[in-house]
Design an enzyme around this catalytic site. Structure first.
Site, PDB file in Angstrom:
ATOM      1  N   LEU A 187       0.834  -1.205   0.000  1.00  0.00           N
ATOM      2  CA  LEU A 187       0.000   0.000   0.000  1.00  0.00           C
ATOM      3  C   LEU A 187       0.869   1.256   0.000  1.00  0.00           C
ATOM      4  O   LEU A 187       0.503   2.273  -0.577  1.00  0.00           O
ATOM      5  CB  LEU A 187      -0.898   0.034   1.251  1.00  0.00           C
ATOM      6  CG  LEU A 187      -2.140  -0.849   1.243  1.00  0.00           C
ATOM      7  CD1 LEU A 187      -2.865  -0.734   2.572  1.00  0.00           C
ATOM      8  CD2 LEU A 187      -3.079  -0.459   0.110  1.00  0.00           C
ATOM      9  N   GLU A 228       1.667   6.506   6.778  1.00  0.00           N
ATOM     10  CA  GLU A 228       3.022   6.710   6.245  1.00  0.00           C
ATOM     11  C   GLU A 228       3.598   8.051   6.705  1.00  0.00           C
ATOM     12  O   GLU A 228       4.789   8.165   6.982  1.00  0.00           O
ATOM     13  CB  GLU A 228       3.026   6.625   4.715  1.00  0.00           C
ATOM     14  CG  GLU A 228       2.580   5.262   4.153  1.00  0.00           C
ATOM     15  CD  GLU A 228       3.397   4.088   4.670  1.00  0.00           C
ATOM     16  OE1 GLU A 228       4.510   4.306   5.193  1.00  0.00           O
ATOM     17  OE2 GLU A 228       2.895   2.943   4.589  1.00  0.00           O
ATOM     18  N   THR A 255       1.158   3.832  24.444  1.00  0.00           N
ATOM     19  CA  THR A 255       0.597   2.765  23.611  1.00  0.00           C
ATOM     20  C   THR A 255       0.875   1.444  24.303  1.00  0.00           C
ATOM     21  O   THR A 255       2.000   1.185  24.712  1.00  0.00           O
ATOM     22  CB  THR A 255       1.241   2.761  22.212  1.00  0.00           C
ATOM     23  OG1 THR A 255       2.669   2.714  22.353  1.00  0.00           O
ATOM     24  CG2 THR A 255       0.859   4.015  21.445  1.00  0.00           C
TER      25      THR A 255
HETATM   26 ZN    ZN Z   1       4.072   1.342   8.326  1.00  0.00          ZN
END
Ligand code: ZN
Length: 956
Positions: A187, A228, A255
């Site tokens: 992607l 990205e 996180t």
């Molecule tokens: Zn990545």
């Protein structure tokens, strides 16, 4: 909408079935193949950890990043529409401001983690050549596939499109048939900060780009590009890129630890690595879930991205207030401007005390700007997030674990595999032998020389009974003594040289000042006639000035303040007058000239010391009221802020910064004032307005200036038509006064604030503050007491003490040198002027450390053995490399800057064979290019970014 299957059929390529991103692979390739990348990455990570650790104030507003989209297409389908590109920009602006509606799908347990990244994106409107653009390039190609391993989409030579300068633009390439090195369908992929500029940016497959056109479910919400760009701003995959183990870290504290990537659209909770009950943060943009399933960044990720924007990405984008800023953000922005005790009390005591305390301390216009309904919302959005965002509660894990993790993880990331010769030039024990406890041990050794004692001894000797003890008298009498007693030595030569020095600046001005005959400045009887004679034949005596650094030759750092040199020269001349007056040698005309000279001298001293009247503040001075009438008027008139650089255009250091400034900027050359620069200051009921009009440029109202870089000024330039010396003197004096007033009137960020520039260059003050902040300094004695000098030298080994001057002047160069037997024999001369004696610090390594606000760029200089006493003469053959200061030293250096009020400084350190970092001095106007050009460190970019940021903030 085209489905994935249809698209694959039509175009002969295939989109991946689930998210795939090759950023990690690209990172590993760069670690293997690009020299310096591993060190650059380590430096960025260390800096990030340090920034988050130290809670250095990150920029508080929003950063708008100019984007160029390179559409590289094989067919009309891949040549995506402007509308599809616009839809991607919109999606980014929602995702990076946390205004995306679907963030509401975040499970309640994770809602509190959502962070506003405070980044916005805008298609570039100016191309690299300065021409208007729509921010889109379109390139037809026959190349297929495009491959993350060859980066072929990023070069015209391989069928792609060349990057625009990555320090100014975020490059987004959009193409079809995108593959990883192993041929897997992708992607997209990104390049982390710190990599080669030609390939810096983000690549996304067209079917995963934007929210319309060819964007195909489940990757049709623009989240591939969001993900990205997260990498591009230094975010890692949320599971830590360790496969499916539980040991990898994304270096973000809020996180949860996560085993491996999540795909598709998991249901909450989805656990791994014993992270229950809430489990993985699979709805985070940095996981591998489908577009509809990823909806948020965390506050910790935001901090990391902001650290990148203040660090390796600092040259890009412009920062300013966040449009439509919710009250939560407003409150978060407050601490920077509020008095410290308000900040401290705010989270604890909540809204009630905030209002109570606040009314007193908050600048009026700030209070006025608080939306009325803000108070009501404050408790809900504000306090909780305020604390979470971390004035106080910055997650400890980041601080504690980062360095350790970094070292542990480094081999995995490929430091091990980095090209051997990339590291070869570093001193062998460079990193390994940088023990943390050195600094800690230092104070113990030096306890007896604590700052208090140091200052006491030194200052006492300076100041004690200056009149009673002729040896300790001030400069004036010292020079008088020198003239009487030692006609051939030191001070006398210095005084004799003054006329020559005063002529030289005139020559530098390219003969613009015509020959004049000022007449004898002083009775020729003084000084054997040399004085008066030297002034004959056309020189003008009263051009203040200095020299530009190029005069000293390439690579020869020169830190002389021209004004200070002139002040010294004039001081010497005044001493001569004083001496001549005492001897009854002055005519009435001489006395008149003496008085004139004294007046000029007083003004220079005032100029040098003006700063003392202003409050020195770290990072510059902000006007007490940013919303004052003048600023408001400027905004109403549609005028923006601009950056003022006080220097001269053909100055390499300035040129390099200019390349990176994307704000309106004007370079003001003092040599053009007053004869070619107009100054207007009007006050009264009809007008309050100050402006100046530099040669060949438009008029600049003072309120337009949002940031000033004051660097290495040239002498002021009087109109050559003015030939009478008294007139020139008066014109000089008045012009200087007006210019000083102009500086005072510029209420904005200064690099450096004049107070910092003045105090910061004083070596005694530097050493005093250096000790106070915990820096190691050489054992030092600065004295004009020969007995003290002898005692200091005798207590040390032969060759173990160096002597140096505060300042090296061209006419009487006194290079730093080891004290020899000859020197010892003439120590009595110390009484003529204080001398700095220092214990010699043996070192294999010199450091040039540039600080730009909160950023540190340290360069290690490894000299050939013969230049290890003083690296400068051998600078050409020395090896330069980037260097990471130990945390303690870095923190102390920033504290030094803080205390001295410097926004910029170039410091010299020596690293001893034991690994101790010894501070020698800081130069507020010091050069950076000789080091940054050899290390590739983005110092000009950092200066430009700093000025732009403050200029932008000034316009708020
Ligand atoms: Zn990545």
């Amino acid at each position: 909408m085209v489905t994935k299957a249809e698209k694959a059929e039509i175009e002969g390529d295939e989109a991946p079935l689930h998210r795939s991103c090759a950023t990690g692979e690209v990172n590993e390739r760069l670690l293997r193949t690009v020299e310096g990348y591993a060190e650059s990455r380590a430096e960025i990570e260390n800096r990030t950890a340090r920034v988050l650790d130290a809670q250095v104030a990150l920029r508080t507003g929003c950063t708008e990043i100019p984007v160029v989209v390179h559409v590289v297409y094989r067919n009309s389908t891949e040549n995506i529409s402007d509308a599809q590109i616009a839809s991607q920009i919109s999606a980014l602006n929602a995702d990076f401001r946390a205004t995306n509606a679907d963030k509401a799908s975040t499970p309640t347990a994770f809602q509190g983690l959502i962070g506003d990244a405070r980044v916005t994106f805008k298609l570039a409107t100016t191309d690299p050549d300065g021409k208007p653009t729509d921010g889109i390039t379109r390139t037809s190609t026959t190349t297929t596939p495009f491959n993350s391993d060859t980066d072929n989409v990023k070069s015209a030579a391989t069928g792609g499109a060349d990057a625009w300068p990555s320090d100014r633009y975020l490059n987004l390439w959009v193409c079809g048939n995108l593959r990883s090195g192993s041929g897997q369908s992708l992607l997209g992929y990104a390049q982390f900060p710190g990599g080669p500029t030609a390939t810096d940016g983000v690549v996304v497959i067209h079917s995963g780009f934007g929210t319309t056109g060819t964007a195909a479910a489940p990757f049709n919400l623009g989240r591939t590009t969001t993900h990205e760009i997260g990498h591009w701003l230094n975010l890692r995959h949320i599971w830590g890129d360790d496969g499916t183990g539980c040991s990898g870290s994304d270096f973000v504290a809020d996180t949860p630890n996560q085993g491996g990537p999540n795909y598709g659209a998991p249901t909450f909770p989805s656990s791994s690595c014993s992270n229950g009950p809430n489990g993985d943060l699979f709805m985070n943009y940095m996981d591998y879930t489908d577009d509809p399933a990823m909806v948020m960044f965390t506050a910790g990720q935001v901090d990391r991205m902001q650290a990148a924007l203040d660090g390796p990405r600092s040259s890009i984008g412009i920062s300013g207030p966040c449009a439509g800023k919710p009250i939560k953000e407003f409150v978060k922005d407050l601490p920077k401007d509020l008095p410290k005790d308000v900040i401290k009390d705010l989270p604890k005591d909540g809204i009630k005390d905030f209002q109570k305390d606040g009314a007193k301390d908050i600048p009026k216009d700030v209070a006025k700007d608080i939306p009325k309904d803000g108070v009501k919302d404050f408790p809900k959005d504000g306090v909780k997030d305020f604390q979470k965002d971390g004035v106080k509660d910055k997650p400890k894990d980041v601080v504690k674990d980062s360095p350790k993790d970094l070292i542990k993880d480094a081999p995995k990331d490929g430091v091990k595999d980095a090209p051997k010769d990339g590291v070869k030039d570093r001193p062998k024990d460079f990193i390994k032998d940088r023990p943390k406890d050195l600094i800690k041990d230092r104070p113990k050794d030096l306890a007896k020389d604590s700052p208090k004692d140091f200052g006491k001894d030194m200052l006492k000797d300076f100041a004690k009974d200056p009149v009673k003890d002729p040896r300790k008298e001030g400069v004036k009498d010292l020079q008088k003594d020198a003239i009487k007693d030692t006609p051939k030595d030191g001070i006398k030569e210095f005084v004799d040289d003054i006329p020559k020095q005063l002529r030289d600046p005139v020559k530098e001005l390219g003969g613009e000042i015509g020959p004049i005959d000022p007449g004898p400045l002083i009775n020729p009887a003084i000084g054997g006639g040399g004085f008066g004679g030297a002034f004959g034949g056309g020189a003008t005596p009263f051009v203040i000035g200095g020299r530009d650094e190029t005069e000293y030759g390439a690579g020869q750092p020169e830190e002389v303040s021209p004004l200070a040199v002139i002040a010294e020269q004039l001081g010497g001349m005044l001493a001569e007058y004083s001496s001549a007056a005492a001897a009854g040698q002055l005519s009435p005309a001489d006395v008149a000239r003496w008085q004139q000279l004294a007046s000029v001298y007083a003004q220079i001293i005032a100029l040098l010391g003006w700063a003392g009247r202003r409050q020195a503040r770290r990072g510059g001075e902000h006007p007490p009221s940013r919303g004052g009438p003048r600023q408001a008027r400027a905004r109403d008139a549609g005028e923006g802020a601009m950056i003022l650089i006080v220097s001269f255009p053909d100055n390499a250091h300035v040129e390099r910064v200019l390349e990176h400034l994307d704000r309106p900027t004007v370079v003001f050359d003092i040599a053009d004032f007053p004869h070619r620069t107009r100054l207007d200051a009007r006050f009264g009921a009809s007008a309050d307005r100050i402006s100046f009009t530099p040669h060949g440029q438009a008029e600049i109202p003072l309120e337009q200036i949002g940031a000033v870089w004051y660097r290495r000024v040239r002498p002021i330039g009087l109109d050559p038509a003015l030939t009478d010396s008294t007139s020139r003197l008066f014109a000089w004096s008045e012009s200087t006064e007006a210019l000083t007033g102009l500086w005072h009137a510029m209420e904005c960020f200064w690099m450096n604030p004049p107070a910092g520039d003045e105090a910061g260059q004083r070596k005694i003050r530097q050493l005093q503050v250096a000790r106070a902040v915990g820096l190691a300094v050489p054992e030092t004695l600065i004295t004009n007491d020969p007995a003290a000098a002898l005692e200091f030298i005798s207590a040390r080994d032969e060759g173990g003490v160096i002597r140096k001057a505060f300042r090296n002047i061209a006419e009487a160069p006194r290079s730093t040198a080891v004290v020899t037997a000859d020197d010892r024999a003439r120590l009595d001369d110390v009484r003529y002027a204080p001398v700095t004696f220092q214990e010699f610090v043996p070192a294999d390594l010199d450091l040039r450390v540039i600080v730009v606000e909160h950023e540190i760029f340290a360069a290690a200089i490894l000299s050939e053995p013969e230049y290890r006493t003083d690296y400068r003469p051998g600078i050409g053959s020395a090896k330069f490399s980037t260097y990471e200061l130990p945390d303690e030293v870095a923190a102390a250096l920033l504290a030094l800057h803080d205390r001295l009020g410097l926004a910029y400084g170039a410091s010299d350190f020596r690293v001893t064979p034991d690994g101790e970092h010894v501070f020698l001095e800081v130069n507020p106007g010091g050069e950076y290019l000789f080091a940054s050009d050899r290390t590739g460190q983005p110092v000009p970019q950092a200066i430009a970014a700093c000025l732009s940021r403050h200029d932008r903030e000034h316009g708020e």
